[in-house]
Structure formats: structure tokens, C-alpha cells
Motif scaffolding. Structure first.
Motif, PDB file in Angstrom:
ATOM      1  N   GLY A  25     -59.284 -54.056  19.711  1.00  0.00           N
ATOM      2  CA  GLY A  25     -59.136 -55.491  19.950  1.00  0.00           C
ATOM      3  C   GLY A  25     -60.297 -55.962  20.802  1.00  0.00           C
ATOM      4  N   ASP A  26     -60.799 -57.166  20.524  1.00  0.00           N
ATOM      5  CA  ASP A  26     -61.989 -57.654  21.243  1.00  0.00           C
ATOM      6  C   ASP A  26     -61.778 -57.687  22.748  1.00  0.00           C
ATOM      7  N   ALA A  57     -56.447 -48.387  26.197  1.00  0.00           N
ATOM      8  CA  ALA A  57     -56.930 -49.456  25.297  1.00  0.00           C
ATOM      9  C   ALA A  57     -56.472 -49.195  23.861  1.00  0.00           C
ATOM     10  N   VAL A  58     -56.618 -47.960  23.425  1.00  0.00           N
ATOM     11  CA  VAL A  58     -56.229 -47.616  22.054  1.00  0.00           C
ATOM     12  C   VAL A  58     -54.706 -47.749  21.885  1.00  0.00           C
ATOM     13  N   GLY A  59     -53.967 -47.298  22.883  1.00  0.00           N
ATOM     14  CA  GLY A  59     -52.499 -47.397  22.815  1.00  0.00           C
ATOM     15  C   GLY A  59     -52.033 -48.840  22.759  1.00  0.00           C
ATOM     16  N   ILE A  60     -52.649 -49.683  23.584  1.00  0.00           N
ATOM     17  CA  ILE A  60     -52.252 -51.103  23.583  1.00  0.00           C
ATOM     18  C   ILE A  60     -52.621 -51.747  22.246  1.00  0.00           C
ATOM     19  N   GLY A  61     -53.795 -51.404  21.741  1.00  0.00           N
ATOM     20  CA  GLY A  61     -54.207 -51.954  20.441  1.00  0.00           C
ATOM     21  C   GLY A  61     -53.193 -51.623  19.354  1.00  0.00           C
ATOM     22  N   ARG A  62     -52.783 -50.380  19.314  1.00  0.00           N
ATOM     23  CA  ARG A  62     -51.814 -49.948  18.298  1.00  0.00           C
ATOM     24  C   ARG A  62     -50.434 -50.561  18.570  1.00  0.00           C
ATOM     25  N   GLY A  63     -50.048 -50.591  19.844  1.00  0.00           N
ATOM     26  CA  GLY A  63     -48.740 -51.133  20.188  1.00  0.00           C
ATOM     27  C   GLY A  63     -48.635 -52.628  19.883  1.00  0.00           C
ATOM     28  N   ARG A  65     -50.227 -54.182  17.567  1.00  0.00           N
ATOM     29  CA  ARG A  65     -50.091 -54.306  16.123  1.00  0.00           C
ATOM     30  C   ARG A  65     -48.635 -54.051  15.703  1.00  0.00           C
ATOM     31  N   ALA A  66     -48.023 -53.052  16.339  1.00  0.00           N
ATOM     32  CA  ALA A  66     -46.617 -52.746  16.026  1.00  0.00           C
ATOM     33  C   ALA A  66     -45.723 -53.937  16.378  1.00  0.00           C
ATOM     34  N   LEU A 265     -40.205 -45.540  17.693  1.00  0.00           N
ATOM     35  CA  LEU A 265     -41.551 -45.676  17.129  1.00  0.00           C
ATOM     36  C   LEU A 265     -42.538 -44.949  18.037  1.00  0.00           C
ATOM     37  N   ASP A 266     -43.208 -43.944  17.500  1.00  0.00           N
ATOM     38  CA  ASP A 266     -44.306 -43.294  18.223  1.00  0.00           C
ATOM     39  C   ASP A 266     -45.535 -44.165  18.016  1.00  0.00           C
ATOM     40  N   VAL A 267     -45.947 -44.856  19.097  1.00  0.00           N
ATOM     41  CA  VAL A 267     -47.084 -45.787  18.992  1.00  0.00           C
ATOM     42  C   VAL A 267     -48.358 -45.033  18.613  1.00  0.00           C
TER      43      VAL A 267
END
Lengths: 295, 82
Positions: A25-26, A57-63, A65-66, A265-267
Motif C-alpha cells: 500500500g502506498d 507493513a506486509v501484514g497490514i497490507g494483507r489484513g 485487503r481481507a 483467517l490466517d492473514v
């Protein structure tokens, strides 16, 4: 009907972490670069600050989206509302951001501060110690006696059949031999040090100061603490305190199960949270972000 | 410690694999590691067991490129110098 989100910590580090940061995410990529430098994504494993900020950052990006998908009628129809969120160790910062308690960019900065504390307040004791995963069907019955006999501290109570211990290298060698004698599995972990134990006392205060400096809000989704296995109450105390205390992940999952979710849900990335959830709460199926994308 | 032989090492590996719930009775050199349910965590633990018990200097990354049980055994034998 409802779903509980689980956010991983540092157990599984994706090889393409740098690219994932840029794709997260930007705003997240900008916060990461702002704190750590524009080139930090090229080698996110170079230091703890980069690595921890990148994983959050990667976890929040994926979360995010979820959560976005869970707002769409088709996905919401299948999985229901989000009942709660929890994160394993570092993943707690991801979980707090997803639960609305912390702005995403502040979460990335806090994770970098947390990681930097591991360097700035590194204790020489850490070099003589490490972490050992012990697993097997009888591990919960045997771990107290093993620690009493050979020393070490319970760092992660991960699942009915898996714990992680922090101890000196000598204690780890003795625990490894004895665990295998008892038909338990024992694997030394590559870690930043003997985490979630009294060895980490030196970083609690600096991390607490960083947490106190972060602008928190009231969570919009309940976020569970691995320190208490209950919803967060004292954010600075709990986010910093868990560094020197056991991650009560198995108990946290059992508490989350009382909310009667229909899915965990495994983020992600990786599937470690799903595996631990299936072992601890086998009646509740686990899903991944890919499952939501294809719902 | 007894002299290291291929038989000794293989017996230790198969004792470990049995403890990992791998069906060692049906394991052959041609068995695929994935088909035999031997995952990356098993490889990490196996490497540590061989280092602990026989001082074989072996790391999980040494198994990169091994797709069958026979490939993995060859890696271990080579690292053990037997």
C-alpha cells in the motif's frame, strides 16, 4: 456467524519481503521509507528495525485487503462479520492497526522502533542464549518438569503440542537431548535472541516509551493480547510487557473460540497461524486471504 | 563414538523420520520428499539431530535441490564423508 483474524509474527519471513513492502500500500511503503530510508526495502532483513517494520507493513497490507473483501456482500455472506483480531508477538502491532487502535503508518513506525530497541538495548546475555521449539502430543504435560530439571523459561505456549523455550545454549543442549529421549521433537530456532523471557527486560522500558508516544484510538474491532489472552486494556504495558513474558497463544485461541467464530483467517504471509489454530481449535476451519479473494 | 557408516547414519535418520510420523516402512531412495510428507521443518530438525549426534556439519540449505529421499541421503553421506 463470524470470522477471527490471526496475524503472524516473525516466525515465517517471506523471501520477497522487500517487494511485498512496496506492494503493501502506498501509505505503508511511504511510512516504511520515511522511517528507514527509501532503499530499506531492498534488504529488509539487514537489521531488526527494517525486518520488523517490513513484516508489519506486509501484514497490514494483507489484513486491510481481507477487511475490504469482508465488506463485500458475497464474502460477508460466506464468512460473516469480523469478531476479533489477534497477533502473535510482533503480529500484535499488525492486529492493533487492523482493529483500528493505531493508524497503519504509526504501526509501521512503532514496529521499526520496537526492532531498533533490539539493537540499541542488546544485552550481552542474549549471545549466550537462544530459543528451542519442543513439540509432541505430551509436551504440555512434560514441559514444566523439563524446565524445572534443566532450566529455561517458557516463551511461547503455541499449541497443545508445541511450546518454545528461551534458555542458555547449555540448557538448550540438555533440553534437546532429554526431549528427544522422551520422544518429543526439539528444534533450535534462528532468532534475534531469547525472546519472550526475562532476558528481554532491557528492552521493555524503551519499547513502552515508543508505544506511549504513538497515537492510539479506541479499537473498532476487539484486539486480543497474547500477554493476557484477553482484549487489550493497557496498550503500552501489554505491547511492551510481552517482550519479556510468555506469548499465551494457545490460551488466546481458546478465548477467541468462545466468540464462536465459524472461521479463523490466517492473514499471512505463510500458514503458521492457521496450523496453530487447527491444532488448538480443530472444530473451527481456517481460511487464507486467497480463499477470500476467490469467494 | 563408533565409526560413522552409511548404515549407522541412515538408521538414525529413519529413527528420526519415524518420530516425525513419516512412514519409513514404505520409504525408498526414489520416494519424493514431499510425497513422503517430509517438509522443510523436518529437514531443519534432521540437520540438527545429525549435527548433535554425529557432529556432521550440515545445514538445511545443503538439501536445496534434493527432491527424493535418495538425494537427501547422498547429501548427508557427502557431508559426513562416508
Amino acid at each position: 456467524m463470524g470470522i477471527v483474524l490471526l496475524c503472524p509474527g516473525q516466525g515465517q519471513v517471506p523471501r520477497d519481503l522487500g517487494d511485498l513492502v512496496l506492494a503493501s500500500g502506498d501509505d505503508l511503503a511511504a511510512a516504511y521509507a520515511d522511517k528507514l530510508g527509501a532503499d530499506a526495502h531492498l534488504d529488509p532483513l539487514k537489521d531488526f528495525a527494517r525486518a520488523q517494520a517490513a513484516l508489519v507493513a506486509v501484514g497490514i497490507g494483507r489484513g486491510r485487503r481481507a477487511l475490504e473483501l469482508l465488506q463485500t456482500p458475497s464474502v460477508r455472506g460466506e464468512y460473516g462479520e469480523v469478531l476479533a483480531i489477534a497477533g502473535h508477538s510482533l503480529g500484535e502491532i499488525t492486529a492493533l492497526a487492523l482493529g483500528g487502535a493505531l493508524d497503519a503508518t504509526d504501526a509501521v513506525r512503532l514496529a521499526a522502533d520496537r526492532g531498533r530497541a533490539f539493537e540499541d538495548f542488546h544485552s550481552p546475555d542474549w549471545d549466550a542464549a537462544g530459543m528451542l521449539a519442543i513439540s509432541g502430543p505430551t509436551v504440555q504435560d512434560e514441559i514444566a518438569a523439563l524446565l524445572a530439571e534443566y532450566g529455561g523459561e517458557l516463551a511461547n505456549d503455541n499449541a497443545p503440542d508445541q511450546v518454545v523455550v528461551s534458555a542458555t545454549h547449555e540448557q538448550i543442549a540438555a533440553l534437546t537431548t532429554e526431549a528427544r529421549e522422551r520422544s518429543l521433537r526439539a528444534v533450535r530456532l534462528e532468532t534475534t535472541g531469547p525472546g519472550h523471557s526475562s532476558y528481554m527486560a532491557s528492552i521493555v522500558a524503551p519499547v513502552r516509551a515508543a508505544v506511549e508516544g504513538a497515537p492510539f484510538h479506541a479499537a473498532t474491532i476487539p484486539v486480543y493480547s497474547g500477554l493476557t489472552a484477553a482484549p487489550f486494556i493497557d496498550l503500552p504495558g501489554e505491547v511492551s510487557g510481552i517482550l519479556a513474558n510468555q506469548v499465551r497463544w494457545r490460551e488466546t485461541l481458546l478465548e477467541l473460540a468462545t466468540l464462536e467464530p465459524t472461521h479463523f483467517l490466517d492473514v499471512g504471509p505463510g500458514g503458521a497461524m492457521a496450523r496453530l489454530a487447527r491444532k488448538t481449535v480443530p472444530d473451527v476451519p481456517t481460511v487464507t486471504l486467497d480463499d477470500l479473494e476467490s469467494a | 563414538m563408533a565409526d560413522l557408516t552409511r548404515e549407522l547414519i541412515q538408521a538414525r535418520i529413519e529413527r528420526a523420520l519415524a518420530a516425525f510420523d513419516v512412514d519409513v516402512e514404505t520409504l525408498t531412495p526414489e520416494s519424493g520428499l514431499e510425497d513422503a510428507d517430509i517438509d522443510s521443518l523436518d529437514i531443519v530438525e534432521l540437520s540438527q539431530i545429525l549435527e548433535d549426534d554425529y557432529k556432521i556439519d550440515i545445514k538445511p540449505q545443503d538439501f536445496q535441490g534434493s527432491t527424493t529421499y535418495g538425494d537427501a541421503l547422498d547429501v548427508v553421506f557427502r557431508r559426513a564423508g562416508v
